[in-house]
Design an enzyme around this catalytic site. Structure first.
Site, mmCIF file in Angstrom:
data_model
loop_
_atom_site.group_PDB
_atom_site.id
_atom_site.type_symbol
_atom_site.label_atom_id
_atom_site.label_comp_id
_atom_site.label_asym_id
_atom_site.label_seq_id
_atom_site.Cartn_x
_atom_site.Cartn_y
_atom_site.Cartn_z
ATOM 1 C CG ASP A 263 39.872 39.502 41.708
ATOM 2 O OD1 ASP A 263 40.661 40.424 41.446
ATOM 3 O OD2 ASP A 263 38.675 39.680 41.996
ATOM 4 C CG HIS B 206 47.843 46.377 41.840
ATOM 5 N ND1 HIS B 206 47.422 46.736 43.091
ATOM 6 C CD2 HIS B 206 48.883 47.199 41.560
ATOM 7 C CE1 HIS B 206 48.147 47.741 43.540
ATOM 8 N NE2 HIS B 206 49.055 48.042 42.622
#
Ligand code: GDG
Length: 466
Positions: free
Chosen positions: A362, A155
């Protein structure tokens, strides 16, 4: 049909009739229900000497929850996963804290997961392991004799090999990754860097997007984490009628709202965002008294010193901005450390005319997508997005892109967003929505699981042919 088994550090077991967290959790759970699946992970409880996982069945799916020893957990979760891997994968070399004993705890917990999981696995189960906390899990399952299909999904970003090699355990972890049948990442960039690392540092052979290593073929691909775009939009449209959302709107007194929402984490770029806002107020007097920035930042990983330091920094910055610009009837900044219920959050996102998503790095950033999905198509707000969020690969055409380190330009982007005429807002919003309509949480899930099935079929044909 083969059973699907999902493994993640934390498992959210639905409790009673409470409707909770959306996002990927819901999609994973829906998928598991259809596949008579199993979700395996930590129970959230500690035990001196943990026993086997406790299995509970809800309808057609089951949850298997494992207790962990508290000292092991500290080393595994805070020590290695979040003290070493999290900063490293987010390009923050200066924050990487390497302790051999934490790495040992990480390996121990992964082995414990594997040892308990294998007792529940059937040979043709397809296993989907989630995230950086569980990189070695596939290897441990293989060592224990599991030959079924195992996929891994990361992720967070995957940085370039030059960065990964700083970690003393990088070779072991790279080799461990090559025990999976499928590795999925968030972005083209992460994909490129991961393939390069596994080829050049670990010695895997490249064949297109596949890697060949120690007699195994590892498929790789980009599977961008996503949201239920239309569902979230509908939820937001309803939520604006909610009492709490109305109350926020009324409290603005006609002023423009800029909103940021994220876990309190140093990767999310909050101090720099606050500084950019301060710069905006200092350089654009015309916006004084006309704008309010609301930052929602639920506390996260508060056991780690860096997270506590971040919290104090932001408290100071909030006080400084208020002290410098507030008047008796206007406070330019609101800072909330409590989590907001999901339904209300969607309404807040719709009410905000500017969405601020400015992480330093991110993997994807789902808030950026949620902000876009929540907008009113007739009067959409503007997304200010960091070029270092994975979401930029999909939203780069419509959002105002910033380098969060560049405080002055970020402040200008805020101003441009605040002042943007309606035609441009609609045009940009439509460009953001296009990819989000096509690629949703559902397609993300289906694509990964479909690939796992395909690999399982190919492997079983090979096994029969042999
Ligand atoms: C990791 C990667 C990747 C936040 N505050 C509240 C709240 N949230 C929700 C958001 C969003 C989710 O939490 C956060 O997801 P993000 O993607 O933005 O970020 P991470 O938590 O860092 O997630 C990231 C993601 O995994 C998925 O693969 O995109 O890059 O770091 O859904 O809305 N939800 C509620 N109240 C809050 O106060 N209800």
């Amino acid at each position: 049909m083969a059973r699907l088994v999902i493994v993640s550090n934390r498992v959210s077991v639905p409790t009673g009739r409470r409707v909770e967290a959306g996002g990927l959790t819901v999609v994973l759970r829906d998928g598991l229900r259809k596949a008579d699946g199993l979700w395996f992970g930590w129970s959230g409880d500690f035990a001196e000497q943990p026993g086997p996982a406790k299995v509970t069945t809800r309808g057609k799916m089951s949850y298997a929850l494992l207790d962990l020893n508290q000292d092991d957990y500290k080393g595994f979760y805070y020590g290695f996963a979040n003290g070493s891997l999290w900063p490293l994968f987010h390009y923050r070399l200066g924050l990487v804290d390497w302790k051999a004993e934490s790495y040992r705890a990480y390996r121990k917990v992964n082995l414990q997961f594997a040892s308990e999981l294998i007792k529940l696995l059937k040979p043709d189960d397809q296993v989907w392991v989630h995230d950086y906390q569980l990189i070695p899990l596939g290897e441990e399952l293989r060592k224990l004799g599991f030959t079924g299909t195992i996929g891994f999904y990361l992720h967070v970003p995957f940085p370039s090999g030059d960065i990964v090699e700083v970690l003393p355990a990088h070779v072991e972890l790279g080799q461990a990754m090559l025990n999976y049948d499928l590795i999925g990442v968030q972005t083209d960039r992460a994909h490129h860097d991961m393939l390069d690392f596994l080829e050049r540092w670990i010695g895997a052979e490249r064949e297109g997007e596949d890697l060949l290593y120690a007699g195994r073929r590892v498929r790789t691909g980009v599977y961008r984490a996503a949201i239920d775009t239309l569902g979230f939009g509908k939820e937001a449209a309803v939520a604006v009628e909610n009492e709490e959302v109305r109350s926020l709107e009324e409290s603005l007194g006609g002023r423009t709202l800029m909103l940021g929402v994220e876990r309190l984490d140093y990767t999310k770029g909050l101090p720099l965002r606050f500084a950019a806002y301060e710069h905006l107020l200092a350089t654009h007097e015309d916006w004084l008294r006309k704008v309010i920035m609301l930052q929602i930042a639920p506390v996260s990983r508060g056991e780690l010193a860096q997270y506590r330091a971040l919290r104090s920094d932001l408290e100071r910055a909030t006080g400084r901005i208020a002290g410098r610009f507030a008047s008796p009837d206007w406070n330019p900044i609101r800072y909330v450390n409590q989590p907001v219920p999901r339904k209300i959050l969607s309404g807040y996102l719709r009410v905000a005319q500017v969405g601020l998503v400015t992480p330093l790095r991110d993997g994807m950033n789902l808030v950026a997508k949620e902000y876009v999905a929540a907008q009113d198509p007739q009067n959409p707000g503007v997304l200010v997005l960091s070029r270092f969020a994975g979401a930029v690969e999909e939203l780069g055409e419509g959002a105002l892109l910033v380098n969060p380190l560049d405080i002055e330009r970020t402040a200008e982007a805020m101003r441009d967003a605040l002042a943007m005429p309606i035609d441009e807002r609609i045009d940009r919003w439509q460009r953001c929505m296009e990819p989000l309509r096509v690629w949703t949480a559902r397609t993300w899930y289906d694509a990964f699981v479909h690939k796992l099935h395909e690999i399982a079929d190919a492997n079983s044909k090979l096994a029969h042919a042999a």
